[in-house]
Motif scaffolding. Structure first.
Motif, short mmCIF file in Angstrom:
data_model
loop_
_atom_site.label_atom_id
_atom_site.label_comp_id
_atom_site.label_asym_id
_atom_site.label_seq_id
_atom_site.Cartn_x
_atom_site.Cartn_y
_atom_site.Cartn_z
N TYR A 290 39.70 -4.67 18.97
CA TYR A 290 39.43 -3.30 19.40
C TYR A 290 38.64 -3.29 20.71
CZ TYR A 290 37.26 1.33 19.40
OH TYR A 290 36.82 2.57 19.76
N CYS A 315 41.59 2.07 21.01
CA CYS A 315 42.59 1.80 19.96
C CYS A 315 43.89 1.25 20.55
CB CYS A 315 42.86 3.06 19.17
SG CYS A 315 41.46 3.59 18.13
N LEU A 318 44.43 -2.39 19.87
CA LEU A 318 45.05 -2.72 18.59
C LEU A 318 46.54 -2.47 18.62
CD1 LEU A 318 42.38 -1.13 16.22
CD2 LEU A 318 42.78 -3.58 16.57
#
Length: 344
Positions: A290, A315, A318
């Protein structure tokens, strides 16, 4: 005392300098005597003359350690799979045939996923740095070795994204850490497989703990305890005697457990313990992803500003790591195209 002339001062400065050769392109570089670390102005290679090669006498012991850990982990995985099937599924199928088939499908999926991702993480190369030409002026072009250093173990160029692992004996691209339980490094080529293995292992241990507790409740002997001994006790003595009575009753029932019951108890304790440890490791790995970092880069990022670190946390890191970005953008583009056609 008479002052020296400018010509004499220039000569003194020149005599303090020394001439060396860049390892990347082979060109001669004139450096001051107080510059053990320098960067070539042509190819961009960095030379650290103070860096010495460490002793690697324990390399064989590290390899033996990794192989022992890897063997133990593989044996334990197969013991959990086949031991769980042997101990749990007679109870499950005795309750309902459809219930047993349903849980057999779940067990097969989790077992195949865990073993497959473990094999990819353990037996795939963690990440090979790019192979570039170096050593002489015609081969080492301008900027070809920008911020590269010479690995004193491999005697090869090492990119800023690479790190030498003394347990594996080679440089690993985007190395996160060396995991002795898979007997391999976690790098650019197998980091995704390692995270998927952790996710599948957490799900599998959770499933094993639930099913082993469920099967134990159906096949355990009666849990006998007596509350008559607790009469006349109050306060702390009451709580202590209640726990003592329950523990003694549990030991009495455990003496009458069959071999399947003992395996179920071991599976429950082992799966819960592993679930806690693997969940912590998975959370740590996902937090690094992250932040857009690896474990090693997080250790070496002491000079970064807090504002820059906050900008990296997203995010999207990810999404890019798991490869969802391509599928999401492709789906959205197809959705908008079909919507425009429908509106027309």
């Amino acid at each position: 005392m008479a002052s020296s002339s400018p010509e004499e001062q220039c000569g003194a400065e020149v005599t303090d300098n020394y001439e060396t050769t860049c390892w990347g392109c082979g060109l001669r570089v004139m450096l001051p005597s107080c510059a053990p670390v320098f960067k070539c102005g042509w190819c961009g290679a960095i030379t650290d003359q103070n860096k010495k090669k460490r002793d690697q006498r324990c390399f064989g012991w590290r390899v033996l350690r990794d192989r022992c850990f890897l063997t133990v982990v593989i044996l334990f995985m197969f013991f959990v799979i086949f031991g769980g099937v042997w101990a749990i599924y007679p109870v499950v199928f005795s309750i309902s045939l459809l219930w047993g088939i349903f849980h057999s499908i779940i067990t097969t999926i989790l077992a195949i996923a865990t073993v497959s991702f473990f094999s990819l993480a353990a037996f795939r190369c963690a990440g090979t740095p790019p192979n570039i030409l170096w050593g002489s002026y015609p081969t080492g072009g301008k900027g070809d070795l920008e911020n590269y250093t010479l690995c004193h173990y491999c005697t090869k160029p090492k990119s800023p994204r690479a790190h030498h692992c003394r347990s594996c004996g080679k440089c690993i691209l985007d190395m996160d850490h060396h995991c002795p339980f898979i007997g391999n490094c976690v790098g650019a080529a197998n980091h995704h497989s390692f995270i998927c293995f952790l996710i599948s292992a957490v799900l599998s241990t959770n499933y094993v703990s639930i099913m082993s507790a469920y099967a134990s409740l159906h096949m355990s002997p009666p849990f006998l305890y007596s509350l008559g001994r607790l009469k006349g006790t109050t306060g702390r003595d009451l709580a202590w005697k209640l726990l003592n009575e329950i523990f003694v009753a549990f030991l009495r029932s455990a003496l009458f457990l069959s071999s399947r019951g003992l395996v179920l108890v071991y599976l429950f304790i082992a799966s819960v313990s592993l679930q806690i440890g693997l969940s912590i490791l998975l959370w740590q790995q996902l937090s690094f992803i992250y932040q857009g970092k690896t474990y090693l880069s997080n250790l070496s990022s002491q000079t970064d500003n807090e504002e820059e670190e906050e900008e990296k946390k997203d995010c999207q890191n990810l999404v890019r790591f798991f490869g969802f970005q391509y599928f999401v953008t492709r789906f959205l583009s197809n959705f908008w195209v079909t919507r425009k056609r429908h509106n027309k």
